[in-house]
Design a protein around this motif. Structure first.
Motif, mmCIF file in Angstrom:
data_model
loop_
_atom_site.group_PDB
_atom_site.id
_atom_site.type_symbol
_atom_site.label_atom_id
_atom_site.label_comp_id
_atom_site.label_asym_id
_atom_site.label_seq_id
_atom_site.Cartn_x
_atom_site.Cartn_y
_atom_site.Cartn_z
ATOM 1 N N ARG A 93 0.965 -1.195 -0.339
ATOM 2 C CA ARG A 93 0.097 0.215 -0.093
ATOM 3 C C ARG A 93 0.524 1.245 0.163
ATOM 4 N NH1 ARG A 93 -4.450 -1.306 4.745
ATOM 5 N NH2 ARG A 93 -5.544 -2.660 3.524
ATOM 6 N N ALA A 94 1.974 1.093 0.771
ATOM 7 C CA ALA A 94 3.338 2.244 0.780
ATOM 8 C C ALA A 94 3.182 2.859 -0.019
ATOM 9 C CB ALA A 94 3.650 2.597 1.847
ATOM 10 N N HIS A 95 3.784 1.590 -0.909
ATOM 11 C CA HIS A 95 4.337 1.464 -2.442
ATOM 12 C C HIS A 95 3.516 2.313 -4.245
ATOM 13 C CE1 HIS A 95 7.385 1.087 -6.006
ATOM 14 N NE2 HIS A 95 6.182 0.406 -6.060
ATOM 15 N N ALA A 96 3.046 1.506 -3.466
ATOM 16 C CA ALA A 96 1.730 1.856 -4.876
ATOM 17 C C ALA A 96 0.790 3.384 -4.173
ATOM 18 C CB ALA A 96 0.255 1.248 -4.310
ATOM 19 N N GLY A 97 1.142 4.203 -3.262
ATOM 20 C CA GLY A 97 1.196 5.605 -2.798
ATOM 21 C C GLY A 97 1.686 6.716 -3.560
ATOM 22 N N GLN A 98 3.504 5.850 -3.273
ATOM 23 C CA GLN A 98 4.661 6.039 -3.049
ATOM 24 C C GLN A 98 5.185 6.459 -5.096
ATOM 25 O OE1 GLN A 98 7.544 4.511 -1.600
ATOM 26 N NE2 GLN A 98 7.446 5.785 0.622
ATOM 27 N N THR A 99 4.453 5.759 -5.733
ATOM 28 C CA THR A 99 5.533 5.059 -7.511
ATOM 29 C C THR A 99 4.012 6.137 -7.994
ATOM 30 O OG1 THR A 99 6.506 4.155 -8.655
ATOM 31 C CG2 THR A 99 4.324 3.273 -7.274
ATOM 32 N N ASP A 100 4.614 6.747 -9.239
ATOM 33 C CA ASP A 100 4.238 6.706 -10.315
ATOM 34 C C ASP A 100 4.295 5.921 -11.066
ATOM 35 O OD1 ASP A 100 6.987 7.957 -10.976
ATOM 36 O OD2 ASP A 100 6.794 9.760 -11.760
ATOM 37 N N ARG A 101 5.023 4.946 -10.697
ATOM 38 C CA ARG A 101 4.987 4.349 -12.373
ATOM 39 C C ARG A 101 3.940 3.412 -12.325
ATOM 40 N NH1 ARG A 101 9.692 -0.267 -10.615
ATOM 41 N NH2 ARG A 101 8.633 -1.614 -12.136
ATOM 42 N N PRO A 102 3.508 2.805 -13.777
ATOM 43 C CA PRO A 102 2.082 1.394 -13.505
ATOM 44 C C PRO A 102 2.308 0.099 -12.613
ATOM 45 C CG PRO A 102 3.059 1.980 -15.608
ATOM 46 C CD PRO A 102 4.250 2.819 -14.699
ATOM 47 N N GLY B 265 -10.988 5.467 -9.536
ATOM 48 C CA GLY B 265 -12.041 4.974 -10.518
ATOM 49 C C GLY B 265 -11.489 3.810 -10.845
ATOM 50 N N ILE B 266 -10.070 3.947 -11.137
ATOM 51 C CA ILE B 266 -9.542 2.347 -11.329
ATOM 52 C C ILE B 266 -8.925 1.678 -10.546
ATOM 53 C CG2 ILE B 266 -6.920 1.524 -12.008
ATOM 54 C CD1 ILE B 266 -8.185 3.510 -13.961
ATOM 55 N N GLY B 267 -8.927 1.907 -9.516
ATOM 56 C CA GLY B 267 -9.636 0.903 -8.246
ATOM 57 C C GLY B 267 -10.068 0.051 -8.395
ATOM 58 N N THR B 268 -12.093 0.744 -8.621
ATOM 59 C CA THR B 268 -12.819 0.710 -8.115
ATOM 60 C C THR B 268 -12.901 -0.658 -9.333
ATOM 61 O OG1 THR B 268 -14.223 2.521 -7.832
ATOM 62 C CG2 THR B 268 -15.385 1.284 -8.751
ATOM 63 N N ALA B 269 -12.589 -0.121 -10.624
ATOM 64 C CA ALA B 269 -12.790 -0.925 -11.951
ATOM 65 C C ALA B 269 -12.044 -2.048 -11.926
ATOM 66 C CB ALA B 269 -12.569 0.097 -13.198
ATOM 67 N N LEU B 270 -10.947 -2.024 -10.988
ATOM 68 C CA LEU B 270 -10.186 -3.576 -10.794
ATOM 69 C C LEU B 270 -10.685 -4.647 -9.567
ATOM 70 C CD1 LEU B 270 -6.456 -1.734 -10.447
ATOM 71 C CD2 LEU B 270 -7.240 -4.230 -11.847
ATOM 72 N N ARG B 271 -11.785 -3.660 -8.569
ATOM 73 C CA ARG B 271 -11.935 -4.405 -7.915
ATOM 74 C C ARG B 271 -13.803 -5.267 -8.386
ATOM 75 N NH1 ARG B 271 -10.062 -0.387 -4.597
ATOM 76 N NH2 ARG B 271 -11.566 0.753 -4.764
ATOM 77 N N ALA B 272 -14.453 -4.558 -9.698
ATOM 78 C CA ALA B 272 -15.457 -4.814 -9.759
ATOM 79 C C ALA B 272 -15.087 -6.274 -10.979
ATOM 80 C CB ALA B 272 -15.522 -4.059 -11.591
ATOM 81 N N VAL B 273 -14.270 -5.994 -11.670
ATOM 82 C CA VAL B 273 -13.564 -7.223 -12.859
ATOM 83 C C VAL B 273 -12.818 -8.576 -11.539
ATOM 84 C CG1 VAL B 273 -11.697 -8.141 -13.729
ATOM 85 C CG2 VAL B 273 -12.396 -6.025 -14.557
ATOM 86 N N HIS B 274 -13.061 -8.082 -10.854
ATOM 87 C CA HIS B 274 -11.967 -9.200 -9.784
ATOM 88 C C HIS B 274 -13.139 -10.078 -9.038
ATOM 89 C CE1 HIS B 274 -7.689 -9.854 -9.805
ATOM 90 N NE2 HIS B 274 -7.463 -8.155 -10.701
ATOM 91 N N ALA B 275 -14.523 -8.900 -8.642
ATOM 92 C CA ALA B 275 -15.416 -9.715 -8.036
ATOM 93 C C ALA B 275 -16.655 -10.811 -9.078
ATOM 94 C CB ALA B 275 -16.422 -8.580 -7.878
ATOM 95 N N PHE C 11 -6.289 4.413 -16.598
ATOM 96 C CA PHE C 11 -5.726 2.599 -16.666
ATOM 97 C C PHE C 11 -4.626 2.099 -17.451
ATOM 98 C CE2 PHE C 11 -6.222 -1.749 -16.578
ATOM 99 C CZ PHE C 11 -7.346 -2.220 -15.539
ATOM 100 N N LYS C 12 -4.053 2.677 -17.690
ATOM 101 C CA LYS C 12 -3.305 2.277 -18.658
ATOM 102 C C LYS C 12 -1.599 2.372 -18.129
ATOM 103 C CE LYS C 12 -0.181 1.438 -23.314
ATOM 104 N NZ LYS C 12 -0.382 1.272 -24.084
ATOM 105 N N ASN C 13 -2.227 4.103 -17.555
ATOM 106 C CA ASN C 13 -1.030 4.783 -16.903
ATOM 107 C C ASN C 13 -0.724 4.127 -15.564
ATOM 108 O OD1 ASN C 13 -0.147 6.399 -19.337
ATOM 109 N ND2 ASN C 13 -1.699 8.017 -18.266
ATOM 110 N N GLN C 14 -1.874 4.057 -15.406
ATOM 111 C CA GLN C 14 -1.973 3.315 -13.355
ATOM 112 C C GLN C 14 -0.867 1.665 -13.300
ATOM 113 O OE1 GLN C 14 -4.122 4.794 -10.497
ATOM 114 N NE2 GLN C 14 -4.838 6.410 -11.643
ATOM 115 N N VAL C 15 -1.999 0.730 -14.023
ATOM 116 C CA VAL C 15 -1.676 -0.512 -14.162
ATOM 117 C C VAL C 15 -0.563 -0.571 -15.269
ATOM 118 C CG1 VAL C 15 -3.179 -2.734 -14.532
ATOM 119 C CG2 VAL C 15 -4.538 -0.706 -13.613
#
Length: 316
Positions: free
Chosen positions: A184-193, A204-214, A240-244
């Motif tokens: 969690r800490a790393h995800a909050g620190q980095t600007d890389r995918p 929003g991206i997290g919401t989409a990821l959770r929906a896909v996995h659900a 999504f592409k920038n973050q994931v």
């Protein structure tokens, strides 16, 4: 039927983490230990004192009380009390641990107290995480997540060497909780995918990821995922592409194939059942997608996974 929930829980479930905590280190004076390269993840933190972390190819970093660090598939590195101390191999020193501790120098109220743990993963899925991590992540005690991480390190340290009922179980669970908090800490620190680590952020991206996995079997469209994320299709696709690191529907295919490989490894479903469970209307469509991502047909992959179990002792 395949059971899917939160992206982080799903991914860590596929990783099948195995944790080894300790031995912890107490040291004073001039000292330095050289650690060879190793696979997967090592997590550590300073309960007391300071020390240098010298990672090959990086500038030396001074770690202070309350700091935590995570190493992802790191090259050789050194932990040292001073930068001019001559390193000695860590392995024989750690082999002399007594009750979960290694001591260097005489006991002192000012000595370093370092707690470390090694987290290994299922080799076939380890890249799900290690490909997303830099060699070194540091969370300082003063960082927003620093206090909770420091508390986890301190709690983990107290469990090492204590002959209490359930000790190994507590250590294992604490180490995995610590891993999630470091991610969690790393995800909050980095600007890389950050791949599936994007689900750690409440956006929003997290919401989409959770929906896909659900509901991985659902026939997701870009339009539908964008609506869930309260974004336009173009903005969602770009974000999504920038973050994931990959487009949304490519991520969906890759995740389905990760789950399919795990199910084939465990031989829990027929290929036709697995096709339906991962959102494909036909076995042939599933096989085509599997071959594109994995490089072999599902049947061939399953047969290869079965071979170690079918081999006789003389063949192994």
């Amino acid at each position: 039927m395949l059971g899917f929930r939160d992206p982080v829980a799903d991914a860590i479930g596929l990783l099948k983490p195995r944790t080894v905590v300790g031995p912890n280190l107490r040291a004073v004076g001039e000292w330095a230990l050289r650690f060879d390269t190793f696979l997967h993840v090592r997590i550590g933190g300073l309960v007391r004192g300071t020390c240098w972390l010298i990672l090959e190819g990086h500038e030396p970093v001074l770690l202070q009380e309350g700091d935590t660090f995570m190493l992802g598939n790191p090259p050789p590195y050194v932990l040292a009390g001073t930068l001019d101390a001559s390193p000695r191999p860590a392995e024989p020193v750690l082999a002399e641990a007594d009750d979960g501790f290694v001591r260097i120098g005489q006991e002192s109220g000012d000595d370093l107290y370092l707690c470390v743990g090694h987290v290994a993963f299922d080799d076939s899925n380890a890249a799900l995480l290690t490909d997303l991590l830099p060699p070194l992540v540091i969370v300082r005690a003063a960082d927003p997540r620093g206090m909770e991480l420091g508390q986890l390190i301190a709690l983990l340290a107290t469990e090492v060497g204590v002959a209490a009922a359930g000790g190994p179980l507590v250590q294992n669970h604490l180490a995995q909780v610590l891993l999630v908090h470091m991610l969690r800490a790393h995800a909050g620190q980095t600007d890389r995918p950050t791949g599936w680590l994007g689900a750690l952020n409440e956006d929003g991206i997290g919401t989409a990821l959770r929906a896909v996995h659900a509901d991985v079997a659902h026939s997701w469209s870009l339009k539908e995922l964008a609506e869930i994320s309260h974004m336009s299709r173009s903005a969602f696709a770009q974000s999504f592409k920038n973050q994931v690191g990959v487009p949304p529907l490519e991520y969906l295919i890759q995740w389905r194939m990760n789950l399919a490989r795990d199910a084939l490894d465990r031989d829990t479903l027929s290929i036709s059942e697995l096709a339906r469970a991962t959102g494909y209307q036909s076995e042939s469509a599933f096989s085509t997608a599997f071959r594109r991502v994995v490089g072999s047909s599902p049947a061939k992959y399953r047969n290869q996974a079965r071979k170690p179990e079918l081999a006789s002792p003389a063949q192994q």
